[in-house]
Motif scaffolding. Sequence first.
Motif, PDB file in Angstrom:
ATOM      1  N   GLY A  19      -8.490 -26.101 -17.356  1.00  0.00           N
ATOM      2  CA  GLY A  19      -7.523 -25.179 -17.927  1.00  0.00           C
ATOM      3  C   GLY A  19      -8.092 -24.320 -19.031  1.00  0.00           C
ATOM      4  O   GLY A  19      -7.821 -23.140 -19.107  1.00  0.00           O
ATOM      5  N   HIS A  20      -8.936 -24.914 -19.883  1.00  0.00           N
ATOM      6  CA  HIS A  20      -9.438 -24.173 -21.025  1.00  0.00           C
ATOM      7  C   HIS A  20     -10.654 -23.331 -20.672  1.00  0.00           C
ATOM      8  O   HIS A  20     -11.217 -22.670 -21.516  1.00  0.00           O
ATOM      9  N   HIS A  21     -11.080 -23.374 -19.407  1.00  0.00           N
ATOM     10  CA  HIS A  21     -12.260 -22.603 -19.023  1.00  0.00           C
ATOM     11  C   HIS A  21     -11.979 -21.127 -19.063  1.00  0.00           C
ATOM     12  O   HIS A  21     -10.989 -20.672 -18.509  1.00  0.00           O
ATOM     13  N   PRO A  22     -12.863 -20.354 -19.677  1.00  0.00           N
ATOM     14  CA  PRO A  22     -12.693 -18.906 -19.600  1.00  0.00           C
ATOM     15  C   PRO A  22     -12.915 -18.425 -18.169  1.00  0.00           C
ATOM     16  O   PRO A  22     -13.597 -19.101 -17.393  1.00  0.00           O
ATOM     17  N   PRO A  23     -12.346 -17.271 -17.799  1.00  0.00           N
ATOM     18  CA  PRO A  23     -12.368 -16.841 -16.391  1.00  0.00           C
ATOM     19  C   PRO A  23     -13.770 -16.613 -15.832  1.00  0.00           C
ATOM     20  O   PRO A  23     -13.978 -16.769 -14.631  1.00  0.00           O
ATOM     21  N   PHE A  24     -14.744 -16.267 -16.680  1.00  0.00           N
ATOM     22  CA  PHE A  24     -16.071 -15.980 -16.144  1.00  0.00           C
ATOM     23  C   PHE A  24     -16.884 -17.239 -15.886  1.00  0.00           C
ATOM     24  O   PHE A  24     -17.930 -17.189 -15.275  1.00  0.00           O
ATOM     25  N   VAL A 195     -23.841  -3.344 -13.520  1.00  0.00           N
ATOM     26  CA  VAL A 195     -23.542  -3.853 -14.866  1.00  0.00           C
ATOM     27  C   VAL A 195     -22.611  -2.883 -15.592  1.00  0.00           C
ATOM     28  O   VAL A 195     -21.625  -3.285 -16.219  1.00  0.00           O
ATOM     29  N   LEU A 196     -22.926  -1.601 -15.442  1.00  0.00           N
ATOM     30  CA  LEU A 196     -22.107  -0.575 -16.102  1.00  0.00           C
ATOM     31  C   LEU A 196     -20.667  -0.641 -15.606  1.00  0.00           C
ATOM     32  O   LEU A 196     -19.714  -0.583 -16.384  1.00  0.00           O
ATOM     33  N   LYS A 197     -20.519  -0.808 -14.289  1.00  0.00           N
ATOM     34  CA  LYS A 197     -19.191  -0.874 -13.697  1.00  0.00           C
ATOM     35  C   LYS A 197     -18.406  -2.056 -14.277  1.00  0.00           C
ATOM     36  O   LYS A 197     -17.242  -1.940 -14.635  1.00  0.00           O
ATOM     37  N   ARG A 201     -15.026  -2.056 -16.583  1.00  0.00           N
ATOM     38  CA  ARG A 201     -13.826  -2.816 -16.198  1.00  0.00           C
ATOM     39  C   ARG A 201     -13.427  -3.816 -17.283  1.00  0.00           C
ATOM     40  O   ARG A 201     -12.444  -4.520 -17.133  1.00  0.00           O
ATOM     41  N   GLY A 202     -14.237  -3.920 -18.314  1.00  0.00           N
ATOM     42  CA  GLY A 202     -13.898  -4.823 -19.407  1.00  0.00           C
ATOM     43  C   GLY A 202     -14.271  -6.270 -19.168  1.00  0.00           C
ATOM     44  O   GLY A 202     -13.730  -7.172 -19.797  1.00  0.00           O
ATOM     45  N   GLU A 203     -15.183  -6.502 -18.236  1.00  0.00           N
ATOM     46  CA  GLU A 203     -15.559  -7.895 -17.958  1.00  0.00           C
ATOM     47  C   GLU A 203     -16.661  -8.402 -18.874  1.00  0.00           C
ATOM     48  O   GLU A 203     -16.989  -9.572 -18.849  1.00  0.00           O
ATOM     49  N   PRO A 211     -24.571 -10.472 -17.484  1.00  0.00           N
ATOM     50  CA  PRO A 211     -25.047  -9.413 -16.573  1.00  0.00           C
ATOM     51  C   PRO A 211     -25.895  -8.377 -17.299  1.00  0.00           C
ATOM     52  O   PRO A 211     -26.913  -7.925 -16.761  1.00  0.00           O
ATOM     53  N   VAL A 212     -25.513  -7.998 -18.500  1.00  0.00           N
ATOM     54  CA  VAL A 212     -26.286  -6.991 -19.241  1.00  0.00           C
ATOM     55  C   VAL A 212     -27.674  -7.563 -19.538  1.00  0.00           C
ATOM     56  O   VAL A 212     -28.698  -6.894 -19.335  1.00  0.00           O
ATOM     57  N   GLU A 213     -27.694  -8.791 -19.987  1.00  0.00           N
ATOM     58  CA  GLU A 213     -28.961  -9.413 -20.368  1.00  0.00           C
ATOM     59  C   GLU A 213     -29.917  -9.512 -19.181  1.00  0.00           C
ATOM     60  O   GLU A 213     -31.078  -9.111 -19.255  1.00  0.00           O
ATOM     61  N   ILE A 214     -29.441 -10.029 -18.026  1.00  0.00           N
ATOM     62  CA  ILE A 214     -30.380 -10.204 -16.911  1.00  0.00           C
ATOM     63  C   ILE A 214     -30.693  -8.880 -16.234  1.00  0.00           C
ATOM     64  O   ILE A 214     -31.790  -8.679 -15.728  1.00  0.00           O
ATOM     65  N   GLY A 215     -29.734  -7.930 -16.273  1.00  0.00           N
ATOM     66  CA  GLY A 215     -30.020  -6.600 -15.742  1.00  0.00           C
ATOM     67  C   GLY A 215     -31.132  -5.930 -16.542  1.00  0.00           C
ATOM     68  O   GLY A 215     -32.073  -5.349 -15.987  1.00  0.00           O
ATOM     69  N   ALA A 216     -31.031  -6.047 -17.864  1.00  0.00           N
ATOM     70  CA  ALA A 216     -32.049  -5.453 -18.734  1.00  0.00           C
ATOM     71  C   ALA A 216     -33.394  -6.141 -18.534  1.00  0.00           C
ATOM     72  O   ALA A 216     -34.447  -5.501 -18.531  1.00  0.00           O
ATOM     73  N   LEU A 217     -33.342  -7.463 -18.330  1.00  0.00           N
ATOM     74  CA  LEU A 217     -34.580  -8.215 -18.109  1.00  0.00           C
ATOM     75  C   LEU A 217     -35.314  -7.667 -16.886  1.00  0.00           C
ATOM     76  O   LEU A 217     -36.528  -7.457 -16.894  1.00  0.00           O
ATOM     77  N   TYR A 218     -34.544  -7.416 -15.834  1.00  0.00           N
ATOM     78  CA  TYR A 218     -35.144  -6.862 -14.625  1.00  0.00           C
ATOM     79  C   TYR A 218     -35.712  -5.468 -14.909  1.00  0.00           C
ATOM     80  O   TYR A 218     -36.793  -5.117 -14.445  1.00  0.00           O
ATOM     81  N   TRP A 219     -34.968  -4.700 -15.691  1.00  0.00           N
ATOM     82  CA  TRP A 219     -35.422  -3.343 -15.988  1.00  0.00           C
ATOM     83  C   TRP A 219     -36.745  -3.379 -16.765  1.00  0.00           C
ATOM     84  O   TRP A 219     -37.621  -2.542 -16.563  1.00  0.00           O
ATOM     85  N   HIS A 220     -36.898  -4.375 -17.654  1.00  0.00           N
ATOM     86  CA  HIS A 220     -38.161  -4.491 -18.390  1.00  0.00           C
ATOM     87  C   HIS A 220     -39.319  -4.782 -17.440  1.00  0.00           C
ATOM     88  O   HIS A 220     -40.445  -4.328 -17.650  1.00  0.00           O
ATOM     89  N   LEU A 221     -39.039  -5.552 -16.380  1.00  0.00           N
ATOM     90  CA  LEU A 221     -40.099  -5.808 -15.391  1.00  0.00           C
ATOM     91  C   LEU A 221     -40.541  -4.493 -14.753  1.00  0.00           C
ATOM     92  O   LEU A 221     -41.744  -4.224 -14.601  1.00  0.00           O
ATOM     93  N   VAL A 222     -39.555  -3.668 -14.369  1.00  0.00           N
ATOM     94  CA  VAL A 222     -39.870  -2.382 -13.744  1.00  0.00           C
ATOM     95  C   VAL A 222     -40.760  -1.565 -14.678  1.00  0.00           C
ATOM     96  O   VAL A 222     -41.752  -0.954 -14.260  1.00  0.00           O
ATOM     97  N   ASP A 223     -40.425  -1.585 -15.953  1.00  0.00           N
ATOM     98  CA  ASP A 223     -41.209  -0.885 -16.958  1.00  0.00           C
ATOM     99  C   ASP A 223     -42.613  -1.486 -17.064  1.00  0.00           C
ATOM    100  O   ASP A 223     -43.623  -0.780 -17.046  1.00  0.00           O
ATOM    101  N   LEU A 224     -42.654  -2.815 -17.108  1.00  0.00           N
ATOM    102  CA  LEU A 224     -43.926  -3.507 -17.304  1.00  0.00           C
ATOM    103  C   LEU A 224     -44.919  -3.202 -16.178  1.00  0.00           C
ATOM    104  O   LEU A 224     -46.101  -2.957 -16.417  1.00  0.00           O
TER     105      LEU A 224
END
Lengths: 237, 560
Positions: A19-24, A195-197, A201-203, A211-224
């Motif tokens: 019951g006390h679990h947040p939705p995510f 992630v932006l979407k 949506r306020g999630e 999602p922001v953290e792991i999305g950015a992590l992937y983006w750093h790989l692309v950069d690297l």
Amino acid sequence: MSSATTTEASHGAHAEAHGHHPPFLQHHFDTPAHQFDAAKMGMWIFICTEILMFGGLFVAYGLFRGREPEIFHLAHERLDKIMGAANTIVLLFSSLTAALAVRQSQVGDRKGTTRWLIITLLCACVFLVVKYFEYTHKFHDGLLPGTHFRAHLPAYAHHGHTLPYRAHMFFALYFMMTGLHGVHVLVGMGILTWVLKRNLRGEISKEYFTPVEIGALYWHLVDLVWIYLFPLLYLVG
Amino acid sequence: MATEVAVAPGHHEDEPDHMANYLIAARGVKSWLVTLDHKRIGVMYLASVILAFFMGGMFALLVRLELLTPGRTIMGAATYNRVFTLHGAVMVFLFIIPSIPAAMGNFILPLMLGAKDVAFPRLNLLSFYIYVVGALFSLFSIISGAVDTGWTFYTPYSTTSSSSVVSMTLGVFILGFSSILTGLNFLVTIHKMRAPGLHWRRLPLFVWGMYATSVMQVLATPVLAITLALLAMEKVLGLGIFDASLGGDPVLFQHFFWFYSHPAVYIMIVPGMAIVSELFATFSRRAIVGYFAVAMSSLGLALLGFLVWGHHMFTSGQSEFSTMLFSALTMLVAIPSGVKVFNWTLTLYKGSIWLTTPMLYALSFLVLFTIGGLTGLFLGTLSTDIHLHDTYFVVAHFHYVMMGGTVMGFLGGLLYWWPKITGKMYDESLAKVSWFFVFVGFNAVFIVQFIMGSRGMPRRYYDYVPEFRPYHQFSTVGSWILAVGFFILAYVLVKSLRSGAKAPPNPWGSAGFEWNTATPPIMQNFAVTPTITRGPYDYHEATEEELWDGFPEDFKKSEP
């Protein structure tokens, strides 16, 4: 199996326990931190996979460059250092903006997160546009991989010089390496758009910014990866 | 599944009941196809790999039948090339690699960890569908496009052969991603989803084996992906990286290919070792001797797996120095393998051995893997390899490891966990009969191949000189015995599904953690997250009663 009453009783207990679990929070994780750690570790392992995948191409590059350094040198002079350097700056900057998006999401600034994500995506677009011009220029000059290579023919002479035929290997590697990297840019853009979407949506919140953290992590790989491609292909040849 | 389920009033039909047996918690085909439950995904994988094993086995029977007589027996040479390519590719990519990790690992691993699911359930389902798409893609391209390169796709033959090599490699490329995602999921699951009290020294050896396997899947498979991508580009764009006439290097392809495919060999065998470690403990009623050494030897194999790829290329034109180095490193593989074999044997010594069918398979593994491993040393030794390479000796060697090892482990695990998965018992005596046929048939097929290989019969050949005829015929008759064994086994399993007795909660009286859930497990595995208070093989702590029935509901102690 079980009687109606016990089913209902256990069901009730179950609902209460969750019951006390947040939705995510997914049902098989105990705490949000637990879920976050798992997601982050998953992305790190995936990054290891990606590095091994590019590793094959780096090995091929090292091998063929070691065999014919002069030809690689001649061929690399046909790449546009200015465009390459511009793209490097754009990508490095986009890594910064991705990191800033993570920061803003951690402090719960949804608008800031949106802003930095959009700037990151715009940088990715700039990178691809520059890449498009580079590629079309190469196509035009007959600097194509393998059997499609034409730059050794007099008709394709550049400032009165033609390249030796064996330079096609450099361009084979150039197109494979930057091509695979380009695919990763596209995938990264897809992830960041997702992630932006979710952010719009306020999630995304101070409590749930995975999602922001792991999305950015992937983006750093692309950069690297690009940080290695640029000097190997454009500078040292 | 005709068990009566009382649906609670107000309980909606489509909503899964988390406390019910996972097989009946939700109903209908769709509830299976979109399930995120690791157990159901494991069952779907199991059905797929068994189907693949059946197909691969049929191709093997055709190959053996063709070799019954010299010259044409039932098919022409071109068809023969396709059939053995199908056999190799189906068995390697569709059966062995996903068999134990994806099918049994998915089902058992979270149960052993006391977790409700794997770390990423949606990724898990995705990897299953990627597997299905890759499987259909590669099968379709082999059959329609007549790929005849063998499962190794060596250049320059693969780049000059039929054009459907491109779609075939694409299929294998897709399959690779399924393998990577499963490995990634398991690594995170093992790190992050262990129940309280389940520290690394209490981890079941099956989990250790899965851990080592996952490391290899995550690090080796991407190299295959890029290799196959380059191969496809070679054909589509004329890239030239593997083409000597364009300044490329065909041996580079072999280096890349075996950089994946040697670890892949350990991706195949380490899970088999992982299963038999569980079987030896349960059916000897003893803790595995040298538990930690056995656990570490799995990681040792994973590490060495990355360092010995060059022993597949002793005669391919790599430098003499490389061959010596790879040969020396190859000898090191004997150390972790020996650690396992000796510790298993010691576990049996003064253990209380119970000869069930799973145990018979575990013992078969011990014997056959030892033969396969020792004959590997002949091939790792440079001077003997010059004589033996590309002969039937190699074929016999790797079948002793892959089939004598992994498949025996798979079958042992399948029967051992059958009650856990299906909730039904199987006919033990008939299963023993099938084991006998499988064991005798397998040895009949391959033991003669050592002899004819050492006498010079090359592998993959369609035709042979009459001197080899008796060996080939012996081998082919063996394949029929083997087939009989498998058909009996299939009958045993189908009969169990249709009319098997209901399985008790812990039919083998095992101390393994996976038996502490219901049999079959409830949908969320554990009503309450368990707290682990002992090791998975602590038979020495058992009371007289527990020694027979297992540790009944051990975890209940930890309930609030």
